[in-house]
Design a protein around this motif. Sequence first.
Motif, PDB file in Angstrom:
ATOM      1  N   LYS A 216      32.064  27.268  40.478  1.00  9.37           N
ATOM      2  CA  LYS A 216      32.024  26.912  39.060  1.00  9.37           C
ATOM      3  C   LYS A 216      32.016  25.396  38.878  1.00  9.37           C
ATOM      4  N   LEU A 217      32.843  24.702  39.649  1.00 12.68           N
ATOM      5  CA  LEU A 217      32.932  23.250  39.519  1.00 12.68           C
ATOM      6  C   LEU A 217      31.685  22.555  40.059  1.00 12.68           C
ATOM      7  N   ASN A 218      30.951  23.244  40.912  1.00 13.10           N
ATOM      8  CA  ASN A 218      29.724  22.668  41.466  1.00 13.10           C
ATOM      9  C   ASN A 218      28.509  22.889  40.564  1.00 13.10           C
ATOM     10  N   GLU A 219      28.715  23.601  39.443  1.00 11.12           N
ATOM     11  CA  GLU A 219      27.590  23.851  38.539  1.00 11.12           C
ATOM     12  C   GLU A 219      27.114  22.574  37.862  1.00 11.12           C
ATOM     13  N   ARG A 220      27.993  21.596  37.758  1.00  9.70           N
ATOM     14  CA  ARG A 220      27.615  20.305  37.183  1.00  9.70           C
ATOM     15  C   ARG A 220      28.082  19.184  38.088  1.00  9.70           C
ATOM     16  N   THR A 221      27.304  18.123  38.103  1.00 13.62           N
ATOM     17  CA  THR A 221      27.680  16.937  38.868  1.00 13.62           C
ATOM     18  C   THR A 221      28.495  16.014  37.980  1.00 13.62           C
ATOM     19  N   LEU A 222      29.676  15.646  38.436  1.00 15.55           N
ATOM     20  CA  LEU A 222      30.507  14.746  37.647  1.00 15.55           C
ATOM     21  C   LEU A 222      29.959  13.328  37.707  1.00 15.55           C
ATOM     22  N   SER A 223      29.956  12.687  36.570  1.00 17.78           N
ATOM     23  CA  SER A 223      29.489  11.313  36.489  1.00 17.78           C
ATOM     24  C   SER A 223      30.444  10.502  35.627  1.00 17.78           C
ATOM     25  N   ARG A 224      30.922   9.418  36.155  1.00 21.92           N
ATOM     26  CA  ARG A 224      31.836   8.568  35.389  1.00 21.92           C
ATOM     27  C   ARG A 224      31.119   7.874  34.235  1.00 21.92           C
ATOM     28  N   ASP A 225      29.806   7.940  34.265  1.00 18.26           N
ATOM     29  CA  ASP A 225      29.033   7.384  33.151  1.00 18.26           C
ATOM     30  C   ASP A 225      28.854   8.397  32.027  1.00 18.26           C
ATOM     31  N   ASP A 226      29.232   9.651  32.308  1.00 22.74           N
ATOM     32  CA  ASP A 226      29.115  10.709  31.301  1.00 22.74           C
ATOM     33  C   ASP A 226      30.459  11.424  31.199  1.00 22.74           C
ATOM     34  N   ILE A 227      31.276  10.994  30.263  1.00 20.98           N
ATOM     35  CA  ILE A 227      32.635  11.519  30.132  1.00 20.98           C
ATOM     36  C   ILE A 227      32.642  13.010  29.841  1.00 20.98           C
ATOM     37  N   TYR A 228      31.574  13.525  29.272  1.00 19.89           N
ATOM     38  CA  TYR A 228      31.537  14.944  28.922  1.00 19.89           C
ATOM     39  C   TYR A 228      31.489  15.840  30.163  1.00 19.89           C
ATOM     40  N   THR A 229      30.988  15.326  31.286  1.00 22.60           N
ATOM     41  CA  THR A 229      31.016  16.117  32.521  1.00 22.60           C
ATOM     42  C   THR A 229      32.456  16.325  32.980  1.00 22.60           C
ATOM     43  N   TYR A 230      33.311  15.341  32.741  1.00 23.43           N
ATOM     44  CA  TYR A 230      34.727  15.462  33.108  1.00 23.43           C
ATOM     45  C   TYR A 230      35.472  16.368  32.131  1.00 23.43           C
ATOM     46  N   ILE A 231      35.134  16.247  30.851  1.00 23.00           N
ATOM     47  CA  ILE A 231      35.753  17.132  29.868  1.00 23.00           C
ATOM     48  C   ILE A 231      35.393  18.581  30.174  1.00 23.00           C
ATOM     49  N   TRP A 232      34.136  18.816  30.577  1.00 26.11           N
ATOM     50  CA  TRP A 232      33.701  20.157  30.949  1.00 26.11           C
ATOM     51  C   TRP A 232      34.494  20.668  32.151  1.00 26.11           C
ATOM     52  N   ALA A 233      34.664  19.849  33.176  1.00 30.75           N
ATOM     53  CA  ALA A 233      35.405  20.252  34.373  1.00 30.75           C
ATOM     54  C   ALA A 233      36.868  20.531  34.043  1.00 30.75           C
ATOM     55  N   PHE A 234      37.445  19.686  33.187  1.00 24.98           N
ATOM     56  CA  PHE A 234      38.831  19.851  32.754  1.00 24.98           C
ATOM     57  C   PHE A 234      39.028  21.224  32.126  1.00 24.98           C
ATOM     58  N   HIS A 235      38.150  21.572  31.198  1.00 25.39           N
ATOM     59  CA  HIS A 235      38.276  22.854  30.499  1.00 25.39           C
ATOM     60  C   HIS A 235      37.892  24.038  31.405  1.00 25.39           C
ATOM     61  N   THR A 236      37.015  23.799  32.373  1.00 28.59           N
ATOM     62  CA  THR A 236      36.665  24.850  33.333  1.00 28.59           C
ATOM     63  C   THR A 236      37.882  25.227  34.174  1.00 28.59           C
ATOM     64  N   ILE A 237      38.623  24.244  34.632  1.00 24.56           N
ATOM     65  CA  ILE A 237      39.835  24.496  35.416  1.00 24.56           C
ATOM     66  C   ILE A 237      40.861  25.243  34.576  1.00 24.56           C
ATOM     67  N   TYR A 238      41.026  24.808  33.328  1.00 26.99           N
ATOM     68  CA  TYR A 238      42.005  25.441  32.436  1.00 26.99           C
ATOM     69  C   TYR A 238      41.632  26.898  32.179  1.00 26.99           C
ATOM     70  N   SER A 239      40.371  27.147  31.886  1.00 26.20           N
ATOM     71  CA  SER A 239      39.912  28.504  31.595  1.00 26.20           C
ATOM     72  C   SER A 239      40.016  29.398  32.825  1.00 26.20           C
ATOM     73  N   PHE A 240      39.622  28.884  33.980  1.00 26.57           N
ATOM     74  CA  PHE A 240      39.671  29.659  35.219  1.00 26.57           C
ATOM     75  C   PHE A 240      41.114  30.018  35.566  1.00 26.57           C
ATOM     76  N   SER A 241      42.024  29.077  35.385  1.00 26.11           N
ATOM     77  CA  SER A 241      43.431  29.314  35.695  1.00 26.11           C
ATOM     78  C   SER A 241      43.999  30.422  34.825  1.00 26.11           C
ATOM     79  N   ASN A 242      43.675  30.409  33.536  1.00 23.50           N
ATOM     80  CA  ASN A 242      44.125  31.468  32.639  1.00 23.50           C
ATOM     81  C   ASN A 242      43.530  32.824  33.041  1.00 23.50           C
ATOM     82  N   SER A 243      42.281  32.801  33.484  1.00 22.78           N
ATOM     83  CA  SER A 243      41.627  34.030  33.908  1.00 22.78           C
ATOM     84  C   SER A 243      42.315  34.624  35.141  1.00 22.78           C
TER      85      SER A 243
END
Length: 277
Positions: free
Chosen positions: A146-173
């Motif tokens: 799931k985390l490999n579905e997008r490449t994190l880029s420090r130039d694109d903060i939304y990639t980090y926000i996406w990863a943050f929420h992916t971890i949160y959602s997966f943990s709840n699941s």
Amino acid sequence: MYPGWNNINVVNFITYNKKTYYLENLIETPTHKSFCMIKIRALTVHLGCKYVKVMNNFFLIIINGLSFCKIDEERNISKNNVITYTEEFMKIIILFIVPTAKLMKDAMDALGSIHYKPWANIKKKKNNNHYIMSPLLERIGDILDKLNERTLSRDDIYTYIWAFHTIYSFSNSIIEDIQYDTDSYCEFVSYNQNYLWHEWILEYNTIIKQDEKLVFLNFLTRKFKDYIKTVIIENYFQLGFKFDSFTEETFLPKSGEQYIQELEFKVTDEYSQRYYK
């Protein structure tokens, strides 16, 4: 003969095929050979209950930690905060939790391999009861995909926000899956599910009050590392499982093989150095 089996004290009893099994009876009561396979199944279920309880602790701490960071983020919204929080929790999951879940799954499979019909060799069918809880431990590794579905880029903060929420959602699941998979089999000792988080927060606050500067995420990472090393020793090596550092496979000692405590800690250090630097 291994001391760890007397310390699986988070499970009152398990229910399997509509029968109740207490761990102390399974260990201490001599078993007629005709009931040996039933004992192996019951012990494997006990082990699965213990393992998913540990994973429940891990992911509850992840959820609480992410929630803690969300609160902090609202107070002080910054790009650096989002990046730091996301990268640190990814490190905790990738380096700590996923390898430990694999080790536990392999231990369940090794114990189950004594049975003449190992669960690991039975093809799963919809709505059957084969292969209890081991698939859940295996699914924990899915977060890497799931985390490999997008490449994190420090130039694109939304990639980090996406990863943050992916971890949160997966943990709840995973927490929901644990509840579903254990309801029918595991009768746990009653306890506060967030006890470990509360203990760690209390310790952190005590350190801060002593004027010691310690970044919360660094503290959390250290606590995870120490706790997981303890988990591996108590719930893997002290149960008699062995780890082949060359093949990275789990196996059981041969009958009559001497229990060597020093070797257990040596292999634990090697395993920890490999994954938990």
